[in-house]
Design a protein around this motif. Structure first.
Motif, PDB file in Angstrom:
ATOM      1  N   ASN A   1       5.105   5.839  -3.201  1.00 20.31           N
ATOM      2  CA  ASN A   1       5.922   5.916  -1.980  1.00 20.31           C
ATOM      3  C   ASN A   1       7.328   6.463  -2.285  1.00 20.31           C
ATOM      4  O   ASN A   1       8.329   5.881  -1.893  1.00 20.31           O
TER       5      ASN A   1
ATOM      6  N   ASN B   1      -2.338  13.475  -5.441  1.00 24.36           N
ATOM      7  CA  ASN B   1      -1.883  12.256  -4.784  1.00 24.36           C
ATOM      8  C   ASN B   1      -3.070  11.525  -4.189  1.00 24.36           C
ATOM      9  O   ASN B   1      -4.084  12.134  -3.825  1.00 24.36           O
ATOM     10  N   GLU B   2      -2.927  10.221  -4.126  1.00 20.68           N
ATOM     11  CA  GLU B   2      -4.073   9.369  -3.757  1.00 20.68           C
ATOM     12  C   GLU B   2      -3.511   8.033  -3.257  1.00 20.68           C
ATOM     13  O   GLU B   2      -2.561   7.514  -3.848  1.00 20.68           O
ATOM     14  N   PRO B   3      -4.066   7.454  -2.178  1.00 17.02           N
ATOM     15  CA  PRO B   3      -3.569   6.141  -1.755  1.00 17.02           C
ATOM     16  C   PRO B   3      -4.045   5.034  -2.698  1.00 17.02           C
ATOM     17  O   PRO B   3      -5.144   5.120  -3.231  1.00 17.02           O
ATOM     18  N   SER B   4      -3.223   4.035  -2.872  1.00 16.60           N
ATOM     19  CA  SER B   4      -3.623   2.895  -3.700  1.00 16.60           C
ATOM     20  C   SER B   4      -2.781   1.676  -3.330  1.00 16.60           C
ATOM     21  O   SER B   4      -1.993   1.734  -2.380  1.00 16.60           O
ATOM     22  N   THR B   5      -2.948   0.606  -4.067  1.00 20.48           N
ATOM     23  CA  THR B   5      -2.209  -0.626  -3.781  1.00 20.48           C
ATOM     24  C   THR B   5      -1.446  -1.032  -5.030  1.00 20.48           C
ATOM     25  O   THR B   5      -2.001  -1.021  -6.132  1.00 20.48           O
TER      26      THR B   5
ATOM     27  N   ASN C   1       0.848  -1.185   0.000  1.00 15.97           N
ATOM     28  CA  ASN C   1       0.000   0.000   0.000  1.00 15.97           C
ATOM     29  C   ASN C   1       0.886   1.239   0.000  1.00 15.97           C
ATOM     30  O   ASN C   1       1.987   1.224   0.537  1.00 15.97           O
ATOM     31  N   GLY C   2       0.375   2.288  -0.610  1.00 12.95           N
ATOM     32  CA  GLY C   2       1.185   3.494  -0.604  1.00 12.95           C
ATOM     33  C   GLY C   2       0.485   4.648  -1.277  1.00 12.95           C
ATOM     34  O   GLY C   2      -0.687   4.518  -1.694  1.00 12.95           O
ATOM     35  N   GLN C   3       1.182   5.745  -1.372  1.00 15.24           N
ATOM     36  CA  GLN C   3       0.605   6.944  -1.941  1.00 15.24           C
ATOM     37  C   GLN C   3       1.088   7.096  -3.386  1.00 15.24           C
ATOM     38  O   GLN C   3       2.278   6.999  -3.659  1.00 15.24           O
TER      39      GLN C   3
END
Lengths: 247, 407
Positions: free
Chosen positions: B181, B117-121, B108-110
């Motif tokens: 990340n 920017n958005e968190p995702s996998t 997981n990361g940004q």
């Protein structure tokens, strides 16, 4: 003359609990082709039982019954039903027409139970029967659109449609006024003149006067069996009657 | 008396009592219609779950690390590091029912591009992954074997990630460098969207990169989070499960009495567990609907009883003019049968119609099974015979003399 009905020493007993009712105590009679017989008697005299046996609706306890050369003794219920369908015509006091069913459909009814008659023949024979009773113009009327006399004519047409050897009428004029009764009797006399054998159960002496032969029952036996003297002609009597005075 | 005549007589009798016949049929109509509609809705929801589960991948089997025990202490599953690339290699070697297989590592990361920017996998996988998960590339390309070997800093992004990061500026993402990340990665392709899964998970919120890249550059691990396998066909999946189990027990040196330190989930199993609820529901709905069918049958019996009593004189007359007991029995039986069969046919029409309406107006998934339609018709015919028999028997046993005199 050929005997249509030959009955000898007929007995019928009913068992009601412990009591045995002797409805018929040894009845013998012959009815020949073309005869017009009235059966009279008080209630309990055995005339209804006699008619039920004549009509193959009931079986005698003992004695023999030969209808149109066929021995009726020892027949199964199904055989009796078939014989009723092919040898007999019934006319009832209360007409017993199917409600909400047209005259022609009512007349066709007995032929439905005869698988040898096609739909086309069924319709033709029903039409012919209705013509014979003078209702050719009423074939699509239902019973509630017909008068009592007309309803009884439909019932008579129904009894004729299978070309029976004998017509059995049970108080056929019992629900009708005098004038209409005479009309119905005139019709029966006409049918009899054409060669139909008719057995007519009634308790009215004046109706019996239209027949050829009167049999009176009493206590399960035939009390009198005499030819009708001074036989009335229903058509003539009808003509003599005063015109309907619209009351 | 032949059967055609009898049907004619029965139809006449029903037609003479139009309203009553219709109301009697209504019980059967509603019963049959509800059985069909309920089964169609139940079966439809089951079908849609099956479709969605198989949409997650074809004949997919997932191997994940199981609970590990060290000296009797359960270490839990989260941190398990028992699956390795060697396991995958052995699985491939020891089973010949496998079509595709891929390692899987997740992080997981940004995701950052410019000011967005958005968190995702991020998923580290190999080339087979697209086939297994049924992903397709909409623009650009998938990474190559060579990029796996070189742990290239490339990635393919899902539709959700694209929308989040590039959506507003509307630039072509191919060739752009994003950061995951703080690791810069070049976008080389965009996936076609798959939408939400049955369980509400967004299947497009994903980045796909070579597993070597994710392992080394992003997570700095050597183990795998999962191995995903696709069997040659559905029939082979049981065989594959067995092969994997044998292989892993061997490579992990698990003795006979110890439990597995991995878990294998096949899609079949998944479908079974998710459809079991809808199976129960379908049965429940069908039972309720059948009860209304039964009530409809009792309605027929009731009306036939009334009819026999009401038409006692008619029965007497029919017998007097030559109807045999069998004719009368058949007439009333056929009447009951016609009521139930015509009711059944109308019920089928209503059931299919209302199912279609439910589908159109409520968007529910429906599936009308031919077997269900046939079965409900057969059942309602049987109901007609069953409930018509007793009144018909009663009619046939009447004595014509008594029946003629009945007031």
């Amino acid at each position: 003359m050929k005997h249509i009905i030959q009955i000898s020493d007929l007995h019928k007993e009913f068992h009601m609990g412990d009591i045995t009712v002797h409805a018929l105590r040894g009845v013998s009679m012959n009815i020949s082709e073309g005869d017009f017989v009235s059966i009279m008697g008080t209630s309990g005299s055995g005339k209804s039982t006699m008619l039920n046996i004549l009509g193959c609706l009931d079986k005698p306890t003992s004695g023999s019954y030969i209808l149109n050369g066929l021995n009726m003794n020892e027949r199964t219920n199904n055989e009796l039903a078939e014989l009723r369908n092919q040898q007999l015509g019934f006319v009832f006091q209360s007409y017993n027409l199917l409600p909400r069913t047209t005259a022609i459909e009512n007349v066709e009814l007995p032929l439905y139970y005869n698988s040898q008659v096609s739909a086309k023949e069924r319709r033709e024979r029903a039409l012919y029967s209705l013509e014979m009773v003078g209702l050719a113009d009423r074939i699509h009327h239902t019973p509630n659109q017909l008068s009592g006399g007309q309803q009884q004519r439909v019932a008579i047409a129904r009894s004729l449609v299978n070309n029976p050897v004998v017509i059995l009428a049970d108080e056929a004029t019992g629900n009708l006024d005098t004038r209409t009764s005479y009309e119905i009797m005139a019709l029966f006399q006409k049918l009899n003149d054409d060669g139909k054998t008719i057995v007519f159960v009634t308790h009215e002496q004046d109706i019996a006067q239209f027949t050829k032969r009167s049999i009176v029952f009493r206590d399960g036996r035939i009390e009198k069996d005499i030819p009708v003297e001074k036989r009335d002609n229903a058509a003539k009597k009808l003509a003599e009657m005063p015109k309907e005075d619209n009351y | 008396m032949n059967i055609v005549n009898l049907i004619g007589i029965a139809l006449q009798a029903l037609y003479r009592n139009k309203i009553r016949s219709f109301l009697t049929m209504l019980g059967i109509i509603i019963g049959v219609a509800s059985v069909i509609a309920m089964l169609a809705i139940g079966e439809g929801s089951k079908k849609s779950i099956q479709e969605q589960v198989s949409g997650m991948g074809t004949n997919m089997i997932t191997v994940i690390p199981g609970a590990q025990r060290r000296h009797g202490v359960s270490m839990g599953r989260e941190g398990a590091q028992s699956l390795t690339f060697n396991d995958m290699y052995e699985i491939e070697k020891n089973s010949n029912s496998i079509m595709y297989l891929s390692p899987e590592v997740r992080g997981n990361g940004q995701v950052i591009f410019g000011t967005e920017n958005e968190p995702s996998t991020i998923y580290g996988v190999n080339l087979d992954y697209l086939e297994i998960k049924k992903f397709t590339i909409s623009s650009g390309r998938m990474f190559s074997e060579r990029e796996i070997l070189t742990s290239a800093k490339v990635c393919v992004i899902g539709k959700t990630v694209y929308d989040n990061i590039f959506g507003e500026t509307n630039v072509d993402p191919i060739g752009k460098t994003i950061r995951f990340n703080n690791i810069p990665m070049t976008v080389i392709g965009v996936l076609n969207p798959k939408g939400l899964s049955t369980f509400g998970h967004d299947q497009d919120d994903i980045l796909i990169a070579p597993y070597t890249t994710v392992q080394k550059r992003i997570l700095a691990i050597t183990h795998l989070h999962a191995i995903v396998v696709s069997a040659i066909s559905e029939k082979h999946s049981a065989q594959v499960v067995e092969d994997i189990e044998n292989t892993l027990r061997m490579t992990h040196r698990i003795s006979k009495n110890d439990e597995d330190d991995f878990r294998i989930r096949s899609q079949e199993e998944l479908i079974k567990s998710f459809t079991s609820i809808s199976d129960v529901l379908t049965v429940l709905l069908a039972v309720i609907a059948s009860i209304s069918l039964l009530v409809g049958g009792i309605g027929i019996m009731n009306i036939m009883y009334v009819s026999v009593t009401e038409r006692t004189r008619e029965i007497g007359l029919r017998m007097a003019i030559g109807g045999k007991g069998r004719d009368i029995l058949l007439q009333f039986l056929i009447e009951a049968l016609l009521l139930s069969m015509i009711g059944g046919l109308l019920g089928i029409a209503l059931g299919i119609g209302s199912t279609k309406l439910v589908h159109i107006f409520m968007q529910w998934p429906v599936y009308i099974q031919t077997e269900a339609v046939l079965l409900s018709f057969i059942i309602c015919t049987a109901i007609g015979i069953f409930f018509g028999w007793y009144p018909a028997q009663k009619a046939a046993k009447l004595d014509p003399i008594d029946a003629l005199r009945y007031e």
